[in-house]
Design a protein around this motif. Sequence first.
Motif, mmCIF file in Angstrom:
data_model
loop_
_atom_site.group_PDB
_atom_site.id
_atom_site.type_symbol
_atom_site.label_atom_id
_atom_site.label_comp_id
_atom_site.label_asym_id
_atom_site.label_seq_id
_atom_site.Cartn_x
_atom_site.Cartn_y
_atom_site.Cartn_z
ATOM 1 N N GLY A 1 -23.890 -21.147 56.147
ATOM 2 C CA GLY A 1 -25.330 -20.467 55.634
ATOM 3 C C GLY A 1 -26.503 -21.279 55.774
ATOM 4 O O GLY A 1 -26.757 -22.199 55.676
ATOM 5 N N LYS A 2 -27.586 -19.558 56.205
ATOM 6 C CA LYS A 2 -28.722 -20.544 56.950
ATOM 7 C C LYS A 2 -30.470 -20.420 56.636
ATOM 8 O O LYS A 2 -31.114 -20.245 56.138
ATOM 9 C CB LYS A 2 -28.780 -20.043 58.078
ATOM 10 N N THR A 3 -29.008 -18.413 55.216
ATOM 11 C CA THR A 3 -30.673 -18.561 54.037
ATOM 12 C C THR A 3 -31.347 -18.933 53.188
ATOM 13 O O THR A 3 -29.746 -19.919 52.932
ATOM 14 C CB THR A 3 -30.577 -16.715 54.361
ATOM 15 N N TRP A 4 -32.233 -18.871 52.472
ATOM 16 C CA TRP A 4 -32.954 -19.649 51.531
ATOM 17 C C TRP A 4 -31.528 -19.239 50.670
ATOM 18 O O TRP A 4 -30.881 -20.406 50.155
ATOM 19 C CB TRP A 4 -33.702 -19.145 51.139
ATOM 20 N N LEU A 5 -31.467 -18.441 50.092
ATOM 21 C CA LEU A 5 -30.126 -17.803 49.023
ATOM 22 C C LEU A 5 -28.376 -18.833 49.496
ATOM 23 O O LEU A 5 -27.518 -19.128 49.045
ATOM 24 C CB LEU A 5 -30.196 -16.477 48.959
ATOM 25 N N ALA A 6 -28.523 -18.822 50.265
ATOM 26 C CA ALA A 6 -26.696 -19.018 51.238
ATOM 27 C C ALA A 6 -26.808 -20.948 51.206
ATOM 28 O O ALA A 6 -26.225 -21.441 50.727
ATOM 29 C CB ALA A 6 -26.976 -18.414 52.502
ATOM 30 N N LYS A 7 -27.937 -21.227 51.412
ATOM 31 C CA LYS A 7 -28.251 -22.586 51.279
ATOM 32 C C LYS A 7 -27.924 -22.822 49.769
ATOM 33 O O LYS A 7 -27.591 -23.986 49.186
ATOM 34 C CB LYS A 7 -29.623 -22.854 51.659
ATOM 35 N N THR A 8 -28.290 -22.391 49.207
ATOM 36 C CA THR A 8 -28.699 -22.520 47.274
ATOM 37 C C THR A 8 -27.283 -22.568 47.214
ATOM 38 O O THR A 8 -26.853 -23.318 46.223
ATOM 39 C CB THR A 8 -29.588 -21.693 46.867
ATOM 40 N N LYS A 9 -26.277 -21.608 47.217
ATOM 41 C CA LYS A 9 -25.215 -21.261 46.866
ATOM 42 C C LYS A 9 -24.642 -22.440 47.469
ATOM 43 O O LYS A 9 -23.809 -23.172 46.651
ATOM 44 C CB LYS A 9 -24.795 -19.936 47.556
ATOM 45 N N LYS A 10 -24.364 -22.328 49.042
ATOM 46 C CA LYS A 10 -24.213 -23.995 49.249
ATOM 47 C C LYS A 10 -23.902 -25.030 48.671
ATOM 48 O O LYS A 10 -22.871 -25.727 48.308
ATOM 49 C CB LYS A 10 -23.917 -23.566 50.790
ATOM 50 N N ASN A 11 -25.419 -25.788 48.415
ATOM 51 C CA ASN A 11 -25.449 -26.609 47.270
ATOM 52 C C ASN A 11 -25.006 -26.701 46.736
ATOM 53 O O ASN A 11 -23.963 -27.706 45.884
ATOM 54 C CB ASN A 11 -27.533 -26.655 47.323
ATOM 55 N N ILE A 12 -24.829 -25.607 45.142
ATOM 56 C CA ILE A 12 -24.397 -25.545 44.304
ATOM 57 C C ILE A 12 -23.080 -25.514 44.016
ATOM 58 O O ILE A 12 -22.051 -26.979 43.271
ATOM 59 C CB ILE A 12 -24.899 -24.150 43.230
ATOM 60 N N ILE A 13 -21.496 -24.712 45.235
ATOM 61 C CA ILE A 13 -20.812 -24.843 45.087
ATOM 62 C C ILE A 13 -20.205 -25.892 45.391
ATOM 63 O O ILE A 13 -19.630 -26.978 45.511
ATOM 64 C CB ILE A 13 -19.983 -23.721 45.829
ATOM 65 N N PHE A 14 -20.781 -26.093 46.911
ATOM 66 C CA PHE A 14 -20.374 -28.032 47.451
ATOM 67 C C PHE A 14 -20.333 -29.067 46.332
ATOM 68 O O PHE A 14 -19.923 -30.457 45.938
ATOM 69 C CB PHE A 14 -20.422 -28.189 48.306
ATOM 70 N N LEU B 1 -8.729 -29.124 49.283
ATOM 71 C CA LEU B 1 -9.521 -28.236 50.409
ATOM 72 C C LEU B 1 -9.135 -27.773 52.030
ATOM 73 O O LEU B 1 -8.542 -28.667 52.812
ATOM 74 C CB LEU B 1 -10.737 -29.088 50.866
ATOM 75 N N THR B 2 -8.804 -26.272 51.731
ATOM 76 C CA THR B 2 -8.253 -26.256 53.705
ATOM 77 C C THR B 2 -9.492 -25.653 54.040
ATOM 78 O O THR B 2 -8.717 -24.943 55.373
ATOM 79 C CB THR B 2 -7.392 -24.292 52.556
ATOM 80 N N GLY B 3 -10.735 -25.534 54.280
ATOM 81 C CA GLY B 3 -11.477 -25.395 55.006
ATOM 82 C C GLY B 3 -12.784 -25.155 54.554
ATOM 83 O O GLY B 3 -12.563 -25.395 53.026
ATOM 84 N N LEU B 4 -13.881 -25.385 55.307
ATOM 85 C CA LEU B 4 -15.414 -24.654 54.318
ATOM 86 C C LEU B 4 -15.452 -23.432 54.581
ATOM 87 O O LEU B 4 -15.932 -22.966 53.506
ATOM 88 C CB LEU B 4 -15.972 -25.452 55.637
ATOM 89 N N GLY B 5 -14.741 -22.147 55.525
ATOM 90 C CA GLY B 5 -15.608 -21.345 55.590
ATOM 91 C C GLY B 5 -17.111 -20.779 56.416
ATOM 92 O O GLY B 5 -17.322 -21.726 56.271
ATOM 93 N N TYR B 6 -17.211 -19.717 56.103
ATOM 94 C CA TYR B 6 -18.643 -19.271 56.350
ATOM 95 C C TYR B 6 -20.040 -20.117 55.075
ATOM 96 O O TYR B 6 -20.830 -20.458 55.810
ATOM 97 C CB TYR B 6 -18.895 -17.553 55.992
ATOM 98 N N LEU B 7 -19.214 -20.165 54.708
ATOM 99 C CA LEU B 7 -19.980 -20.843 52.936
ATOM 100 C C LEU B 7 -21.097 -21.730 53.787
ATOM 101 O O LEU B 7 -22.559 -21.912 53.523
ATOM 102 C CB LEU B 7 -19.517 -21.567 52.292
#
Length: 404
Positions: free
Chosen positions: A144-157, A135-141
């Motif tokens: 994320g603070k919107t519902w969609l961004a948080k959902t995507k973040k939760n799934i990916i990580f 892992l070279t960094g976490l990036g903007y993901l």
Amino acid sequence: MQYYERNRLKSRVKAVSVMQKKIKVLFVLTEGWFFLSHFRPLAEAISSTTTHSGTIVTTLGNTRPSLEELQLETISLDFERASFNPFSALKLLWNLRKILRKERPDIVHFIALKPIIIGGLASLFLREVSKVYHLTGLGYLAKGKTWLAKTKKNIIFRMAAFFTRQNNSWLITENPDDLAFLQKYGATKTNTSLFGGAGVDPDYFTPAKTRKSDQVHIGYVGRMIWSKGVDVLVEAMNKLRERGISVQLNLFGTPDLANPKSISYETLERWSQLPNISWHGGINDVRKVWAKCEIAVVPTRIGEGMPRAMLEAAACARGLIVTDVAGCRHFVEPQKDGLLVPPEDATALADAIELLVANPRLRKTLGENARKKILENYTEAHVRSAILKVYEQVRVNGKNETGQ
């Protein structure tokens, strides 16, 4: 249309007996240029042994000759870094899985988040393959603070964390914050290593002689994308000009057109029209920057693993000003080997620049201490030794997993 193509290095075709079969390491990452700029020591670690061979799977572009000079075999696979199309992702997954099955590597080293996710899925049921997730960094993901961004973040990580928990897997992060973040999502707590970037060569990046000039020069080296905070640095320069502080800002780097956060050429040209700001485009030999600039600024908005531009400037004993984000704050100890400022705070950044402009002795002390830290823990030699130990351990774990 063929989705990937292969090229074998003739220089590596040797008659080797079955008993002498080399351990095959497959590097997987999105861009060939990223490997060349950040991960040369990994290839050098492979080529320095008689027991390992290396192959890289990436979007090659025009980087194939340079990668082959590192004694790597190359496989071209278009990662379409700017694409968010799920069908493209599935196609990429399918083709990477075919490559893995055909190549039958002993170890796969996935570098950065997208290859970790795609590669983790592609290799999920290949129990005989040991996997290193880097892992070279976490990036903007991660922000994320919107519902969609948080959902995507939760799934990916959570997916990334799951892959690291397999017995034949190993996790590399570049700072403690990124490791703690991924462990919150369930990542392994045992099979981990902390690499301070990919290391720099202190015999190549050496302290530059102090220039005799009436004006102090500041340098920024990096991609021209908004997340790097270049606009904050430009705003800080405007504040310094209002204060009557004479200092020259030199920007080195080009827009990353595959990145949706890329800064436009028009914006860079407009900034370059401002007093005491010059955009020079790309630079091949970064040492020329630090021969000219006494102060190095890394104004990034987000954590970046361990910024290479910071390490190279430190090796050249330049005065560092970096933002208080993951990676930067784990290298710079405030007032000892650099200055820390809050991200997106142009006033604080201007204050730090003014302090170093006015105090050449402090600049010198900070630079000398930063280079000393490089020599102690952040050289390419450190990385070469550490990565071979990781490869050895992950293979031991893999053999235990398969009962070999």
